[in-house]
Motif scaffolding. Structure first.
Motif, short mmCIF file in Angstrom:
data_model
loop_
_atom_site.label_atom_id
_atom_site.label_comp_id
_atom_site.label_asym_id
_atom_site.label_seq_id
_atom_site.Cartn_x
_atom_site.Cartn_y
_atom_site.Cartn_z
N LYS A 70 0.84 -1.20 0.00
CA LYS A 70 0.00 0.00 0.00
C LYS A 70 0.88 1.25 0.00
CE LYS A 70 -3.80 2.25 2.46
NZ LYS A 70 -4.72 2.19 3.65
N LEU A 71 2.00 1.21 0.72
CA LEU A 71 2.92 2.34 0.76
C LEU A 71 3.58 2.57 -0.60
CD1 LEU A 71 4.56 1.65 4.24
CD2 LEU A 71 3.05 3.55 3.66
N CYS A 72 3.71 1.50 -1.38
CA CYS A 72 4.27 1.62 -2.74
C CYS A 72 3.38 2.47 -3.64
CB CYS A 72 4.45 0.24 -3.37
SG CYS A 72 5.77 -0.75 -2.64
N ALA A 73 2.11 2.60 -3.25
CA ALA A 73 1.16 3.40 -4.04
C ALA A 73 0.65 4.59 -3.22
CB ALA A 73 -0.01 2.53 -4.48
N ASP A 74 1.43 5.03 -2.25
CA ASP A 74 1.04 6.14 -1.38
C ASP A 74 0.85 7.43 -2.19
OD1 ASP A 74 1.16 6.70 1.81
OD2 ASP A 74 1.84 8.46 0.71
N LYS A 75 0.05 8.35 -1.64
CA LYS A 75 -0.21 9.61 -2.34
C LYS A 75 1.01 10.52 -2.38
CE LYS A 75 -2.09 11.67 1.90
NZ LYS A 75 -3.29 12.27 2.54
N MET A 76 2.00 10.24 -1.50
CA MET A 76 3.22 11.05 -1.46
C MET A 76 4.34 10.34 -2.22
SD MET A 76 3.05 13.95 0.26
CE MET A 76 4.73 14.22 0.82
N PRO A 77 4.87 10.95 -3.29
CA PRO A 77 5.97 10.32 -4.04
C PRO A 77 7.18 9.95 -3.19
CG PRO A 77 5.08 12.18 -5.27
CD PRO A 77 4.43 12.21 -3.92
N LEU A 78 7.46 10.73 -2.14
CA LEU A 78 8.59 10.41 -1.28
C LEU A 78 8.41 9.06 -0.58
CD1 LEU A 78 9.76 13.68 0.53
CD2 LEU A 78 11.13 12.13 -0.89
N VAL A 79 7.16 8.70 -0.31
CA VAL A 79 6.90 7.40 0.31
C VAL A 79 7.16 6.28 -0.69
CG1 VAL A 79 5.17 5.98 1.49
CG2 VAL A 79 5.23 8.44 1.91
N TRP A 80 6.77 6.49 -1.97
CA TRP A 80 7.10 5.48 -3.00
C TRP A 80 8.61 5.29 -3.05
CZ3 TRP A 80 4.53 8.46 -7.63
CH2 TRP A 80 3.17 8.72 -7.34
N TRP A 81 9.33 6.42 -2.98
CA TRP A 81 10.79 6.38 -3.03
C TRP A 81 11.34 5.54 -1.88
CZ3 TRP A 81 14.19 8.43 0.65
CH2 TRP A 81 15.52 8.49 0.27
N ALA A 82 10.80 5.73 -0.68
CA ALA A 82 11.25 4.96 0.48
C ALA A 82 10.92 3.48 0.31
CB ALA A 82 10.62 5.51 1.76
N ALA A 83 9.75 3.19 -0.25
CA ALA A 83 9.36 1.79 -0.51
C ALA A 83 10.32 1.16 -1.52
CB ALA A 83 7.93 1.73 -1.01
#
Length: 289
Positions: free
Chosen positions: A71-84
């Motif tokens: 779910k974090l891989c599709a988070d609304k914040m791009p920085l979270v995708w980056w962390a994933a």
């Protein structure tokens, strides 16, 4: 401050390794799942770093952790995708083999096709980690082939820098039959930094390819590109050719490699000449005095 939560996550991962199963189940897992749903994106960033280790040491309800990560891989914040993307390699090393094939690699593929370059780049930086775990996965091989030809020179540079690790991870058969042709063509890349990094990566892994495929794909490109304007590239060519000499027979060395080295010996760059001399010293062991 990003450094604060990054260090805190690292510390918690170290502590998790020393915790009992009961402690992980009672304290750590609920905490990480709460972070994954935190309203502040920094909490979700931390969750990306904590889920892989928690999953590995948490025998129950692993599905919740896995679902939270995806779910974090599709988070609304791009920085979270980056962390994933940064931690998906760690997740792959923590989950069961069947989950890698059915869920991790498809998610990796989505991240590798992200519109944000920085997300794609951090994803590809961990390509060799996934390949090491699942070297024969057709989707992963296709992802690698596409990355070699990616329109972004930064993606191609990422592949060039880790070519030796990719070859080691995929293994001799896959690397020789599915990757070497495309990688060889990358030596013609219009971006000088890409081909310089690639040729130096080749020096570390050339012996891992099948000899027949080196002669079919790599040698013809070296013959076409060794007169490149970049001295650093030519140094890498000289070094790579000398590594190839150890797996070719004497006839091929004499006919195919020596002429290139003799031409490079005439180069105006002292660095190139030094590499050639060092290479000729190695070749004497193959050809004899």
């Amino acid at each position: 401050e990003s450094q604060v939560w990054e260090q805190a996550a690292k510390c918690l991962n170290l502590i998790a390794k020393e915790m009992s199963i009961g402690e992980v189940q009672q304290y750590l897992a609920p905490f990480v799942l709460d972070l994954a749903q935190d309203q502040w994106f920094t909490g979700r960033l931390s969750a990306c770093a904590l889920i892989p280790c928690t999953y590995k040491h948490f025998p129950k309800n692993k599905t919740l952790l896995k679902q939270a990560f995806f779910k974090l891989c599709a988070d609304k914040m791009p920085l979270v995708w980056w962390a994933a993307a940064m931690n998906i390699g760690d997740l792959a090393r923590s989950v069961e083999p069947e989950i890698i094939e059915s869920e991790v690699i498809p998610q990796f593929e989505k991240l590798s096709n992200d519109e944000q370059d920085y997300v794609k780049l951090i994803t590809f930086d961990h390509l060799h980690d996934i390949a090491e775990i699942s070297p024969n996965n057709e989707t992963l091989i296709q992802i690698t082939q596409n990355a070699i030809k990616d329109a972004s020179w930064k993606v191609r540079l990422s592949i060039a820098k880790q070519t030796d690790k990719l070859v080691q991870s995929f293994g001799k058969l896959v690397a020789s039959h599915h990757l070497l042709d495309d990688l060889s063509q990358l030596l013609r890349d219009p971006e000088g930094e890409v081909k310089r990094e690639l040729v130096h990566s080749f020096t570390k892994c050339i012996k891992l390819f099948e000899m027949s495929k080196i002669k079919e794909f790599l040698l013809p490109v070296f013959k076409d590109t060794y007169k490149d304007d970049y001295a650093n590239f030519k140094e890498g060519v000289a070094e790579s050719i000398c590594e190839i000499a150890f797996i070719l027979d004497e006839h091929d060395v004499t006919d195919e490699l020596i002429p290139i080295l003799l031409e490079l010996m005439k180069d105006k760059s002292s660095g190139v000449k030094i590499k050639v001399v060092e290479g000729l010293a190695k070749l004497s062991k193959v050809l004899g005095p």
